[in-house]
Motif scaffolding. Sequence first.
Motif, PDB file in Angstrom:
ATOM      1  N   ALA A   1      14.742  92.062  78.647  1.00  0.00           N
ATOM      2  CA  ALA A   1      13.748  92.747  78.139  1.00  0.00           C
ATOM      3  C   ALA A   1      12.675  93.413  79.298  1.00  0.00           C
ATOM      4  N   LYS A   2      12.742  92.975  80.493  1.00  0.00           N
ATOM      5  CA  LYS A   2      12.068  93.676  81.615  1.00  0.00           C
ATOM      6  C   LYS A   2      12.866  95.040  81.901  1.00  0.00           C
TER       7      LYS A   2
ATOM      8  N   LYS B   1      10.821  96.222  76.673  1.00  0.00           N
ATOM      9  CA  LYS B   1      10.472  95.671  75.526  1.00  0.00           C
ATOM     10  C   LYS B   1      10.071  94.091  75.645  1.00  0.00           C
ATOM     11  N   ARG B   2       9.186  93.595  74.767  1.00  0.00           N
ATOM     12  CA  ARG B   2       8.818  92.193  74.658  1.00  0.00           C
ATOM     13  C   ARG B   2      10.064  91.215  74.497  1.00  0.00           C
TER      14      ARG B   2
ATOM     15  N   SER C   1      12.517  88.407  72.985  1.00  0.00           N
ATOM     16  CA  SER C   1      12.532  87.806  71.760  1.00  0.00           C
ATOM     17  C   SER C   1      12.721  86.311  71.688  1.00  0.00           C
TER      18      SER C   1
ATOM     19  N   ARG D   1       6.324  83.868  67.431  1.00  0.00           N
ATOM     20  CA  ARG D   1       5.276  84.771  68.443  1.00  0.00           C
ATOM     21  C   ARG D   1       4.431  83.932  69.299  1.00  0.00           C
TER      22      ARG D   1
ATOM     23  N   GLU E   1       6.415  82.447  72.124  1.00  0.00           N
ATOM     24  CA  GLU E   1       7.025  83.437  72.881  1.00  0.00           C
ATOM     25  C   GLU E   1       5.676  83.880  73.933  1.00  0.00           C
ATOM     26  N   THR E   2       4.685  84.001  73.476  1.00  0.00           N
ATOM     27  CA  THR E   2       3.675  84.304  74.251  1.00  0.00           C
ATOM     28  C   THR E   2       3.321  83.089  75.211  1.00  0.00           C
TER      29      THR E   2
ATOM     30  N   LEU F   1       6.054  83.274  78.040  1.00  0.00           N
ATOM     31  CA  LEU F   1       6.147  84.337  78.856  1.00  0.00           C
ATOM     32  C   LEU F   1       5.015  84.271  79.907  1.00  0.00           C
TER      33      LEU F   1
ATOM     34  N   LEU G   1       1.968  88.699  81.866  1.00  0.00           N
ATOM     35  CA  LEU G   1       3.175  89.228  81.001  1.00  0.00           C
ATOM     36  C   LEU G   1       2.838  89.066  79.647  1.00  0.00           C
ATOM     37  N   ALA G   2       2.446  87.906  79.042  1.00  0.00           N
ATOM     38  CA  ALA G   2       2.203  87.550  77.709  1.00  0.00           C
ATOM     39  C   ALA G   2       1.168  88.263  77.202  1.00  0.00           C
ATOM     40  N   TYR G   3       0.259  88.799  77.882  1.00  0.00           N
ATOM     41  CA  TYR G   3      -0.811  89.423  77.253  1.00  0.00           C
ATOM     42  C   TYR G   3      -1.041  91.114  77.583  1.00  0.00           C
TER      43      TYR G   3
END
Length: 527
Positions: A60-61, A65-66, A68, A298, A301-302, A305, A342-344
């Motif tokens: 993703a990095k 993209k975010r 998954s 979701r 995931e946050t 991260l 990164l999560a925000y």
Amino acid sequence: MTKVYLALAHQRQRWMNDLFQRGYKKKLKEEDLFELEERNTSSKLCDEFETNWKLVVKNAKQTGKRPSLLKAIQKTFGVRWCLYGLLALVKTIRLSQKSLTTTTTGEIINLGATDVLRFDFLPQYSQYILIGPIVSIVFVFLLWQVVGVSSLAGFLVIIIGFIGYSLTGPCFGKLRNKTALRTDKRVRMMNEIVSAMRVVKMYAWEKPYASLIEKMRSSEIDKLLQSSYFRALSISSSYVANKVTIFAVFVVYVSLGGRLVSSQVFAALTWINLMRFPTATIFGWGVEYLSESIVSIRRIETFLLLDEKEASILDDIKINTKRNSASIVFENFTAAWDDVNLAYVAENRDATQRKTLENINLQVNDKKLLAVIGPTGSGKSSFLNAILSELPAKTGGVKVRGRIAYVGQIPWVYSGSIKDNILFGEEYKPERFRAVVKACALTKDIQSLQEGEETLVGERGVTLSGGQKARVNLARAAYRENIDIVLLDDPLSAVDSNVANHLFHECVCRYMKNKVNAFYESFIMYG
């Protein structure tokens, strides 16, 4: 037929007989239970899931993209995820200090107590989202054999039902998200109240806080009620849809000139009633749990991260402990607490962030005492957190060689005896123990207690004063063997000047003189 069924049921449960007999004779222990296959153990699944998650984050990095979580779950569990719905979370203990400022205890508790539980129901019902339409086609084909083209009227009602369930699904997801946020806020507030209960009681704040919690709970219940209304609508519509399907089929059949006979009516009713459960009831539940699980994924995931402690730095510390001398080295170290996590991340990072520590170059060698003095907010604790790898570097770096003991600004004790809190798993050596107790000015305190060093301190050290907890905290670090570096974050703020002077000279400067000591104070008063 009954005998055959009983025989099959007996054979199916026979494998449990030995366990039942063993449990009847004695109390069952862990070794009496059946062992899981290695591929199904939580340790194996956890390691596999963590590897896949890191791979997803890395990819993703590269793509911008975010990450998954669903991809990591699919790679780890595949078809098994649909069967077991297992998700292991081992993130909490690895959170860095910076991440703890962007999440709350209430959110972490809610993730484990509520969000993860959505995966228990999702595998059971989500498969009917695919099975439902297939089953409906099969039933319509069978119904065609009874009433002919009129069965398409029933199929139309079923399709309308599928569309209706699909439209209400996102509503469950939105309500779940709003409910979770309000639950996070309430649990966080409850944890803060419980942790400060003595202050609440002292100032008689029970009623104001009770009113505050009641308002939070009422706000949470409002969303739960809305979700219950949608759930009740979904369940009731499955029963109504069944009657509407029957009505539509027979009205069209009669309109086309068909003549109803009992054999056709009962056959059609049988197929339509059998069709209701997989195509309406379970399909609606599947859509509901899928929508809620997407929200939970979701949120998880946050959480996943959030920054962790850097494993590479911890590995370097373990390797460097084999060397003879300890040291702390800062090289052009610059860092800031307000780095966006990164999560925000929603926009680009601000280039004008305030730097907490800037361009620090320092080397502290073995058997040295480093005193960092400064006013509140000057960055003393941040400097210490950099040594502990809790504050990541923007530029430069810090190298730590040796084993670390840490004495925090807020004393920590657990509900054991004073002796247990000082030993903390170390082997008891009477002479060493007495020397530490003396150096930390605890001798008179222990002698004044009826049970002496075996006195229980209670939950969170409720039977000890603030100064006693601070000294027990310091004694724990002093007693540790094979420690090369001791980090002391304002350990003397809770004691009076005479005791502080004794602790500084007898414990820090004399008893721990063979270690690297990093000492942090708002002001120094020891001559």
